[in-house]
Design a protein around this motif. Sequence first.
Motif, PDB file in Angstrom:
ATOM      1  N   MET A   1       7.661  -4.408  -0.626  1.00  0.00           N
ATOM      2  CA  MET A   1       8.396  -4.820   0.552  1.00  0.00           C
ATOM      3  C   MET A   1       7.544  -5.816   1.327  1.00  0.00           C
ATOM      4  SD  MET A   1       9.887  -2.384   3.497  1.00  0.00           S
ATOM      5  CE  MET A   1      10.840  -3.056   4.812  1.00  0.00           C
ATOM      6  N   ASN A   2       8.164  -6.875   1.844  1.00  0.00           N
ATOM      7  CA  ASN A   2       7.396  -7.836   2.615  1.00  0.00           C
ATOM      8  C   ASN A   2       7.853  -7.839   4.061  1.00  0.00           C
ATOM      9  OD1 ASN A   2       9.711  -9.359   2.800  1.00  0.00           O
ATOM     10  ND2 ASN A   2       9.059 -10.912   1.364  1.00  0.00           N
ATOM     11  N   THR A   3       6.952  -8.220   4.926  1.00  0.00           N
ATOM     12  CA  THR A   3       7.252  -8.336   6.330  1.00  0.00           C
ATOM     13  C   THR A   3       7.017  -9.778   6.723  1.00  0.00           C
ATOM     14  OG1 THR A   3       6.462  -6.092   6.692  1.00  0.00           O
ATOM     15  CG2 THR A   3       6.676  -7.506   8.633  1.00  0.00           C
ATOM     16  N   GLN A   4       8.076 -10.432   7.119  1.00  0.00           N
ATOM     17  CA  GLN A   4       7.933 -11.824   7.527  1.00  0.00           C
ATOM     18  C   GLN A   4       7.127 -11.871   8.816  1.00  0.00           C
ATOM     19  OE1 GLN A   4      11.351 -14.283   6.860  1.00  0.00           O
ATOM     20  NE2 GLN A   4      11.174 -14.977   8.954  1.00  0.00           N
ATOM     21  N   ILE A   5       6.141 -12.761   8.897  1.00  0.00           N
ATOM     22  CA  ILE A   5       5.331 -12.861  10.108  1.00  0.00           C
ATOM     23  C   ILE A   5       5.589 -14.141  10.869  1.00  0.00           C
ATOM     24  CG2 ILE A   5       3.535 -11.275   9.385  1.00  0.00           C
ATOM     25  CD1 ILE A   5       1.849 -13.668   8.559  1.00  0.00           C
ATOM     26  N   CYS A   6       6.128 -15.166  10.169  1.00  0.00           N
ATOM     27  CA  CYS A   6       6.578 -16.359  10.891  1.00  0.00           C
ATOM     28  C   CYS A   6       7.450 -17.190   9.976  1.00  0.00           C
ATOM     29  CB  CYS A   6       5.404 -17.179  11.435  1.00  0.00           C
ATOM     30  SG  CYS A   6       4.449 -18.082  10.203  1.00  0.00           S
ATOM     31  N   ASP A   7       8.468 -17.783  10.529  1.00  0.00           N
ATOM     32  CA  ASP A   7       9.323 -18.720   9.797  1.00  0.00           C
ATOM     33  C   ASP A   7       9.982 -19.599  10.839  1.00  0.00           C
ATOM     34  OD1 ASP A   7      10.797 -20.156   8.021  1.00  0.00           O
ATOM     35  OD2 ASP A   7      12.063 -18.496   7.381  1.00  0.00           O
ATOM     36  N   SER A   8       9.206 -20.523  11.341  1.00  0.00           N
ATOM     37  CA  SER A   8       9.728 -21.396  12.376  1.00  0.00           C
ATOM     38  C   SER A   8       9.357 -22.836  12.054  1.00  0.00           C
ATOM     39  CB  SER A   8       9.164 -21.003  13.746  1.00  0.00           C
ATOM     40  OG  SER A   8       7.759 -21.083  13.734  1.00  0.00           O
ATOM     41  N   GLY A   9      10.349 -23.610  11.737  1.00  0.00           N
ATOM     42  CA  GLY A   9      10.105 -25.018  11.464  1.00  0.00           C
ATOM     43  C   GLY A   9       9.214 -25.224  10.268  1.00  0.00           C
TER      44      GLY A   9
ATOM     45  N   ALA B   1      -4.798 -14.285   2.955  1.00  0.00           N
ATOM     46  CA  ALA B   1      -5.779 -13.409   3.608  1.00  0.00           C
ATOM     47  C   ALA B   1      -5.753 -12.031   2.949  1.00  0.00           C
ATOM     48  CB  ALA B   1      -5.458 -13.274   5.093  1.00  0.00           C
ATOM     49  N   ASP B   2      -6.934 -11.479   2.726  1.00  0.00           N
ATOM     50  CA  ASP B   2      -7.036 -10.117   2.223  1.00  0.00           C
ATOM     51  C   ASP B   2      -8.085  -9.371   3.037  1.00  0.00           C
ATOM     52  OD1 ASP B   2      -9.708 -10.261   0.965  1.00  0.00           O
ATOM     53  OD2 ASP B   2      -8.763 -11.517  -0.542  1.00  0.00           O
ATOM     54  N   THR B   3      -8.256  -8.100   2.743  1.00  0.00           N
ATOM     55  CA  THR B   3      -9.124  -7.252   3.557  1.00  0.00           C
ATOM     56  C   THR B   3     -10.489  -6.989   2.928  1.00  0.00           C
ATOM     57  OG1 THR B   3      -7.994  -5.329   2.642  1.00  0.00           O
ATOM     58  CG2 THR B   3      -7.244  -6.105   4.766  1.00  0.00           C
ATOM     59  N   ARG B   4     -10.936  -7.875   2.045  1.00  0.00           N
ATOM     60  CA  ARG B   4     -12.267  -7.743   1.451  1.00  0.00           C
ATOM     61  C   ARG B   4     -13.105  -8.954   1.844  1.00  0.00           C
ATOM     62  NH1 ARG B   4     -13.676  -3.771  -2.400  1.00  0.00           N
ATOM     63  NH2 ARG B   4     -15.695  -4.599  -1.793  1.00  0.00           N
ATOM     64  N   GLY B   5     -13.477  -9.015   3.108  1.00  0.00           N
ATOM     65  CA  GLY B   5     -14.317 -10.094   3.597  1.00  0.00           C
ATOM     66  C   GLY B   5     -15.707 -10.091   2.994  1.00  0.00           C
ATOM     67  N   ASP B   6     -16.077  -8.987   2.353  1.00  0.00           N
ATOM     68  CA  ASP B   6     -17.392  -8.904   1.720  1.00  0.00           C
ATOM     69  C   ASP B   6     -17.407  -9.555   0.340  1.00  0.00           C
ATOM     70  OD1 ASP B   6     -15.629  -6.843   0.864  1.00  0.00           O
ATOM     71  OD2 ASP B   6     -17.311  -5.686   0.067  1.00  0.00           O
TER      72      ASP B   6
ATOM     73  N   ALA C   1       2.536  -6.347  -0.302  1.00  0.00           N
ATOM     74  CA  ALA C   1       1.724  -5.293  -0.911  1.00  0.00           C
ATOM     75  C   ALA C   1       0.707  -5.922  -1.855  1.00  0.00           C
ATOM     76  CB  ALA C   1       2.618  -4.325  -1.676  1.00  0.00           C
ATOM     77  N   ALA C   2      -0.511  -5.417  -1.843  1.00  0.00           N
ATOM     78  CA  ALA C   2      -1.586  -5.934  -2.694  1.00  0.00           C
ATOM     79  C   ALA C   2      -1.444  -5.372  -4.104  1.00  0.00           C
ATOM     80  CB  ALA C   2      -2.953  -5.615  -2.094  1.00  0.00           C
ATOM     81  N   THR C   3      -0.365  -5.782  -4.757  1.00  0.00           N
ATOM     82  CA  THR C   3      -0.034  -5.347  -6.112  1.00  0.00           C
ATOM     83  C   THR C   3       0.360  -6.578  -6.920  1.00  0.00           C
ATOM     84  OG1 THR C   3       2.303  -5.076  -5.583  1.00  0.00           O
ATOM     85  CG2 THR C   3       0.880  -3.143  -5.238  1.00  0.00           C
TER      86      THR C   3
ATOM     87  N   ARG D   1      -8.422  -6.469  -2.915  1.00  0.00           N
ATOM     88  CA  ARG D   1      -7.588  -5.320  -2.619  1.00  0.00           C
ATOM     89  C   ARG D   1      -8.388  -4.147  -2.078  1.00  0.00           C
ATOM     90  NH1 ARG D   1      -5.689  -0.664  -5.076  1.00  0.00           N
ATOM     91  NH2 ARG D   1      -3.540  -0.167  -4.546  1.00  0.00           N
ATOM     92  N   VAL D   2      -7.854  -3.570  -1.034  1.00  0.00           N
ATOM     93  CA  VAL D   2      -8.315  -2.289  -0.506  1.00  0.00           C
ATOM     94  C   VAL D   2      -7.089  -1.388  -0.541  1.00  0.00           C
ATOM     95  CG1 VAL D   2      -9.132  -1.060   1.536  1.00  0.00           C
ATOM     96  CG2 VAL D   2     -10.084  -3.308   0.979  1.00  0.00           C
ATOM     97  N   PRO D   3      -7.185  -0.207  -1.175  1.00  0.00           N
ATOM     98  CA  PRO D   3      -6.006   0.657  -1.264  1.00  0.00           C
ATOM     99  C   PRO D   3      -5.357   0.885   0.100  1.00  0.00           C
ATOM    100  CG  PRO D   3      -7.780   1.532  -2.605  1.00  0.00           C
ATOM    101  CD  PRO D   3      -8.361   0.381  -1.814  1.00  0.00           C
ATOM    102  N   GLY D   4      -4.040   0.724   0.117  1.00  0.00           N
ATOM    103  CA  GLY D   4      -3.281   0.938   1.340  1.00  0.00           C
ATOM    104  C   GLY D   4      -3.217  -0.268   2.273  1.00  0.00           C
ATOM    105  N   ARG D   5      -3.879  -1.353   1.918  1.00  0.00           N
ATOM    106  CA  ARG D   5      -3.872  -2.559   2.762  1.00  0.00           C
ATOM    107  C   ARG D   5      -3.131  -3.681   2.048  1.00  0.00           C
ATOM    108  NH1 ARG D   5      -8.983  -2.497   6.087  1.00  0.00           N
ATOM    109  NH2 ARG D   5      -8.848  -0.420   7.006  1.00  0.00           N
ATOM    110  N   ASP D   6      -2.377  -4.461   2.808  1.00  0.00           N
ATOM    111  CA  ASP D   6      -1.606  -5.570   2.278  1.00  0.00           C
ATOM    112  C   ASP D   6      -2.426  -6.857   2.288  1.00  0.00           C
ATOM    113  OD1 ASP D   6       0.540  -3.805   2.168  1.00  0.00           O
ATOM    114  OD2 ASP D   6       1.410  -4.484   4.054  1.00  0.00           O
ATOM    115  N   PHE D   7      -1.849  -7.919   1.745  1.00  0.00           N
ATOM    116  CA  PHE D   7      -2.413  -9.249   1.904  1.00  0.00           C
ATOM    117  C   PHE D   7      -1.356 -10.121   2.563  1.00  0.00           C
ATOM    118  CE2 PHE D   7      -0.177  -9.851  -2.049  1.00  0.00           C
ATOM    119  CZ  PHE D   7       0.157 -11.205  -2.109  1.00  0.00           C
ATOM    120  N   ARG D   8      -1.771 -11.253   3.063  1.00  0.00           N
ATOM    121  CA  ARG D   8      -0.866 -12.126   3.826  1.00  0.00           C
ATOM    122  C   ARG D   8      -0.944 -13.545   3.274  1.00  0.00           C
ATOM    123  NH1 ARG D   8      -3.271 -11.861   8.490  1.00  0.00           N
ATOM    124  NH2 ARG D   8      -4.152 -13.927   8.412  1.00  0.00           N
TER     125      ARG D   8
END
Length: 147
Positions: free
Chosen positions: A1-9, A82-87, A17-19, A60-67
């Motif tokens: 499932m995706n969540t739109q975060i912006c769609d303007s112009g 963007a993902d949640t593995r800044g390391d 989901a990080a799958t 990927r971090v389990p339970g975290r999405d990417f953008r």
Amino acid sequence: MNTQICDSGHCFGAQLAATPRGARQARQLAVEKIAEWGLPTEGPALIVAELAANAVSHGRVPGRDFRIVLTLADGVLRIEVADTRGDRIPRIRAEDVGGGAEGGRGLVLVEALADRWGVREGPVPCKVVWAEVSLAAGSRGAGTRRA
């Protein structure tokens, strides 16, 4: 499932989901939006596919999405993933370029298709891998390119 975060112009973004399915959705959504903007899709689609696959495989971090965020401004298409593995900061290694490795060629492809790319750290614990494609005639990213 995706969540739109912006769609303007000239900005579009989605959280996915990080799958492997999420990576495929990122590519599909990007192609639809880029085509809607009237731009060539082949090169940017490959860039999105590689960056999304990297986010799913290495960020990927389990339970975290990417953008994914696409921005069109001043003749430049900017692709951000963007993902949640800044390391884990991606880099092109010598063995990636030489062709001896089984994998690891994704960033080589991104470098070939994009006019510029890089990594921005933060906010903790995230990182953003970005690529820019200039749409001006004569640029590396203009028009349809074959790798």
